[in-house]
Every structure is written in structure tokens, then in C-alpha cells.
Design a protein around this motif. Structure first.
Motif, PDB file in Angstrom:
ATOM      1  N   PHE A  64      20.329  -0.908   8.131  1.00 21.37           N
ATOM      2  CA  PHE A  64      20.337   0.128   7.133  1.00 21.37           C
ATOM      3  C   PHE A  64      21.743   0.629   6.714  1.00 21.37           C
ATOM      4  N   GLY A  65      22.873   0.086   7.374  1.00 23.80           N
ATOM      5  CA  GLY A  65      24.191   0.240   7.109  1.00 23.80           C
ATOM      6  C   GLY A  65      24.896  -1.334   6.070  1.00 23.80           C
ATOM      7  N   ARG A  66      25.761  -1.744   6.925  1.00 19.98           N
ATOM      8  CA  ARG A  66      26.323  -2.883   6.235  1.00 19.98           C
ATOM      9  C   ARG A  66      25.543  -3.971   5.841  1.00 19.98           C
ATOM     10  N   GLU A  67      24.443  -4.361   6.407  1.00 26.15           N
ATOM     11  CA  GLU A  67      23.780  -5.330   5.623  1.00 26.15           C
ATOM     12  C   GLU A  67      23.199  -5.312   4.324  1.00 26.15           C
ATOM     13  N   ILE A  68      22.739  -3.951   4.256  1.00 26.13           N
ATOM     14  CA  ILE A  68      22.094  -3.590   2.799  1.00 26.13           C
ATOM     15  C   ILE A  68      23.340  -3.427   1.841  1.00 26.13           C
ATOM     16  N   GLU A  69      24.474  -2.957   2.198  1.00 23.24           N
ATOM     17  CA  GLU A  69      25.611  -2.660   1.292  1.00 23.24           C
ATOM     18  C   GLU A  69      26.229  -4.063   0.906  1.00 23.24           C
ATOM     19  N   ARG A  70      26.135  -5.100   2.053  1.00 21.44           N
ATOM     20  CA  ARG A  70      26.662  -6.401   1.644  1.00 21.44           C
ATOM     21  C   ARG A  70      26.066  -7.006   0.574  1.00 21.44           C
ATOM     22  N   TRP A  71      24.533  -7.164   0.899  1.00 21.44           N
ATOM     23  CA  TRP A  71      23.859  -7.873   0.055  1.00 21.44           C
ATOM     24  C   TRP A  71      23.542  -7.051  -1.593  1.00 21.44           C
ATOM     25  N   ALA A  72      23.730  -5.912  -1.555  1.00 17.89           N
ATOM     26  CA  ALA A  72      23.668  -5.076  -2.685  1.00 17.89           C
ATOM     27  C   ALA A  72      25.111  -5.685  -3.545  1.00 17.89           C
ATOM     28  N   ALA A  73      26.128  -5.877  -2.914  1.00 16.78           N
ATOM     29  CA  ALA A  73      27.195  -6.307  -3.728  1.00 16.78           C
ATOM     30  C   ALA A  73      26.863  -7.660  -4.160  1.00 16.78           C
ATOM     31  N   MET A  74      26.493  -8.409  -3.216  1.00 15.37           N
ATOM     32  CA  MET A  74      26.392  -9.756  -3.609  1.00 15.37           C
ATOM     33  C   MET A  74      25.405 -10.066  -4.763  1.00 15.37           C
ATOM     34  N   ARG A  75      24.335  -9.137  -4.681  1.00 11.37           N
ATOM     35  CA  ARG A  75      23.069  -9.651  -5.499  1.00 11.37           C
ATOM     36  C   ARG A  75      23.446  -8.472  -6.724  1.00 11.37           C
ATOM     37  N   ASN A  76      24.630  -7.711  -6.674  1.00  8.52           N
ATOM     38  CA  ASN A  76      25.017  -6.978  -7.990  1.00  8.52           C
ATOM     39  C   ASN A  76      24.083  -5.876  -8.399  1.00  8.52           C
ATOM     40  N   VAL A  77      23.384  -5.339  -7.400  1.00  8.65           N
ATOM     41  CA  VAL A  77      22.262  -4.262  -7.775  1.00  8.65           C
ATOM     42  C   VAL A  77      22.803  -2.831  -7.135  1.00  8.65           C
ATOM     43  N   PRO A  78      22.350  -1.906  -7.751  1.00  8.68           N
ATOM     44  CA  PRO A  78      22.631  -0.414  -7.134  1.00  8.68           C
ATOM     45  C   PRO A  78      21.723  -0.153  -5.881  1.00  8.68           C
ATOM     46  N   VAL A  79      22.283   0.599  -5.049  1.00  7.46           N
ATOM     47  CA  VAL A  79      21.772   1.111  -4.011  1.00  7.46           C
ATOM     48  C   VAL A  79      22.046   2.333  -3.094  1.00  7.46           C
ATOM     49  N   MET A  80      21.351   3.196  -2.652  1.00 10.48           N
ATOM     50  CA  MET A  80      21.815   4.574  -2.222  1.00 10.48           C
ATOM     51  C   MET A  80      22.704   3.952  -1.108  1.00 10.48           C
ATOM     52  N   SER A  81      23.675   5.035  -0.553  1.00 14.69           N
ATOM     53  CA  SER A  81      24.671   5.033   0.396  1.00 14.69           C
ATOM     54  C   SER A  81      24.155   5.459   1.484  1.00 14.69           C
ATOM     55  N   ALA A  82      22.952   5.761   1.793  1.00 15.11           N
ATOM     56  CA  ALA A  82      22.350   6.163   3.044  1.00 15.11           C
ATOM     57  C   ALA A  82      20.828   5.873   3.053  1.00 15.11           C
ATOM     58  N   ARG A  83      20.387   5.687   4.279  1.00 13.19           N
ATOM     59  CA  ARG A  83      18.866   5.286   4.359  1.00 13.19           C
ATOM     60  C   ARG A  83      18.094   6.470   3.592  1.00 13.19           C
ATOM     61  N   PRO A  84      17.087   6.002   2.852  1.00 11.11           N
ATOM     62  CA  PRO A  84      16.328   6.771   1.816  1.00 11.11           C
ATOM     63  C   PRO A  84      15.431   7.976   2.951  1.00 11.11           C
ATOM     64  N   MET A  85      15.863   9.205   2.569  1.00  8.53           N
ATOM     65  CA  MET A  85      15.093  10.477   3.354  1.00  8.53           C
ATOM     66  C   MET A  85      13.500  10.144   3.487  1.00  8.53           C
ATOM     67  N   HIS A  86      12.982   9.453   2.679  1.00 13.67           N
ATOM     68  CA  HIS A  86      11.381   9.434   2.506  1.00 13.67           C
ATOM     69  C   HIS A  86      11.201   8.010   2.967  1.00 13.67           C
ATOM     70  N   HIS A  87      11.825   7.166   3.526  1.00  9.69           N
ATOM     71  CA  HIS A  87      11.685   5.818   3.909  1.00  9.69           C
ATOM     72  C   HIS A  87      10.480   5.723   4.766  1.00  9.69           C
ATOM     73  N   ASP A  88      10.030   6.815   5.710  1.00  5.64           N
ATOM     74  CA  ASP A  88       8.957   6.585   6.842  1.00  5.64           C
ATOM     75  C   ASP A  88       7.597   7.094   6.186  1.00  5.64           C
ATOM     76  N   GLU A  89       7.605   7.651   4.807  1.00  3.49           N
ATOM     77  CA  GLU A  89       6.571   8.203   4.260  1.00  3.49           C
ATOM     78  C   GLU A  89       5.427   7.113   4.175  1.00  3.49           C
ATOM     79  N   ASP A  90       4.251   7.278   3.917  1.00  2.00           N
ATOM     80  CA  ASP A  90       3.276   6.290   3.731  1.00  2.00           C
ATOM     81  C   ASP A  90       3.381   5.755   2.337  1.00  2.00           C
ATOM     82  N   TYR A  91       3.464   4.443   2.262  1.00  2.00           N
ATOM     83  CA  TYR A  91       3.522   3.634   0.955  1.00  2.00           C
ATOM     84  C   TYR A  91       2.217   3.208   0.390  1.00  2.00           C
ATOM     85  N   THR A  92       1.174   3.550   0.861  1.00  4.09           N
ATOM     86  CA  THR A  92      -0.280   3.000   0.601  1.00  4.09           C
ATOM     87  C   THR A  92      -0.673   3.189  -1.089  1.00  4.09           C
ATOM     88  N   LEU A  93      -0.150   4.462  -1.318  1.00  5.03           N
ATOM     89  CA  LEU A  93      -0.453   4.646  -2.633  1.00  5.03           C
ATOM     90  C   LEU A  93       0.285   3.867  -3.894  1.00  5.03           C
TER      91      LEU A  93
END
Length: 212
Positions: A64-93
Motif C-alpha cells: 500500500f506504499g511504494r509499490e502503488i506509488e511507483r506503478w501509478a507513476a509508471m502508468r501515469n495515473v492519479p492515486v491517493m497518497s494513503a490507503r483508502p479509509m473505506h478499503h475494507d468495506e464490502d464492495y458487493t454492491l
């Protein structure tokens, strides 16, 4: 060869990082992207892998740190600078919203990408029906009808069928792309996928002993 089957979870960081790229590849090569959103943890655990909650803190921090940041830079896509607060919520819906639109086509591509991007850029809670309705309307959908369809028995059944299909295909993580029966795990394999579109890899010669 006419399609790539795309197994992923609607909250997957690496599915998000590769989302635009795989869609661009399909457009370039005239392929259809077949969406198979899955409940990731049940699939991962059924394959004998550790869910993230059971992994070491060092592993989680790196993921959730360096790996995501590095690939976001490689793919040139925006990303939060921290793990999403709601990442552990149910995503079934959220997964149901994708499935309610079908398994392929522009609307499905747009919805899948929008959900992943909103989660990883804006910390969208993928279990929040009100927030999901706003996103659906921004894409031109009737949010009430779409959310109702997302919770229908047929969509729930398809979601579970996707999980069964993923297990049968030996999927053990998100995203996994299947081209001509050959699996490529991780968005960092997209260059391999693109190479395989035009120049398939030779059949494997490996003969691995079974894991106890």
C-alpha cells in the motif's frame, strides 16, 4: 482470438492501475474485454493464499506504499497518497453495478474504471448506495434502476458464478487476464499480454511437483 477475460475485484489497487492500459490495448488490437468482477478474498483463500489481513505488516506497508506509488507513476495515473479509509468495506454492491450492465461493452468498461478510480483517488466507499448513485448518474445511468438491478437475484448469482469460474481458471489474485486460455496475473504483466496478442508465447515446458 477475440477477447481477454478480466478477473478483478472492484476495489483492487492493481486492477485500477492497469484499467486504462488494458482497455487501450483491447481497442488497439480489436479485442473485447470480458469483465468478471469477483469477491477477491474468498477466491484467494480458496486457492490457499493468505488474505491481506493475515499478511505481515511489512508486506502490507510495501504493497500500500511504494509499490502503488511507483506503478501509478509508471502508468501515469492519479492515486491517493494513503490507503483508502473505506478499503475494507464490502464492495458487493459496486460489483453488482458492473454486472447489471453486462460483461462487456463501453458502459461496462466505463463503470468498472470509474468505480476503481473513485475508490483509489477519492476514497469512494463502495458499500455506500448514496455515493454509488451519484457516480452512476455522472455516467448517465438511472441510478435507482441500476442499483435495484445490482441487488437482483440474477446479478448475485452471476457474481458467485464468476468466483467459481475464477477458481476453475486457477485465478489467485486481482487482476488476472486470460488470453487464449493463458493466464497473466497482475497489471505489471500487461506488456506480456500485449506481446502475446501478436506473438503467443511458446507452450510451457515446466513440470512442477505438487505443493503439499
Amino acid at each position: 482470438m477475440s477477447e481477454i477475460t478480466y478477473y478483478y475485484s472492484a476495489h483492487s489497487a492493481f486492477a485500477y492501475l492497469g484499467s486504462s492500459r488494458v482497455m487501450e490495448m483491447c481497442a488497439t488490437h480489436g479485442l473485447t474485454l470480458v469483465h468478471r468482477p469477483i469477491p477477491l478474498s474468498p477466491v484467494v483463500e480458496a486457492q490457499g493464499s493468505l488474505p491481506f489481513r493475515a499478511r505481515t505488516q511489512a508486506h502490507v506497508d510495501y504493497f500500500f506504499g511504494r509499490e502503488i506509488e511507483r506503478w501509478a507513476a509508471m502508468r501515469n495515473v492519479p492515486v491517493m497518497s494513503a490507503r483508502p479509509m473505506h478499503h475494507d468495506e464490502d464492495y458487493t454492491l459496486a460489483s453488482g453495478m458492473i454486472l447489471a450492465l453486462g460483461d462487456r461493452g463501453t458502459q461496462v468498461d466505463q463503470m468498472a474504471h470509474a468505480l476503481l478510480q473513485a475508490h483509489w483517488c477519492d476514497d469512494l466507499d463502495l458499500s455506500d448506495a448514496t455515493a454509488l448513485a451519484v457516480l452512476a448518474r455522472s455516467l448517465g445511468h438511472d441510478s435507482t434502476k441500476l442499483l435495484d438491478a445490482a441487488q437482483s437475484a440474477s446479478v448475485k448469482e452471476q457474481y458467485q458464478n464468476n468466483a467459481k469460474e475464477a477458481l476453475a481458471a486457477d485465478v489467485f489474485g486481482s487482476p488476472t487476464y486470460v488470453l487464449n486460455g493463458e493466464s497473466f496475473y497482475g497489471q505489471d504483466r500487461l506488456e506480456m499480454v500485449e506481446r502475446a496478442i501478436t506473438t503467443p508465447f511458446a507452450a510451457t515446458q515446466w513440470s512442477n511437483p505438487p505443493v503439499d
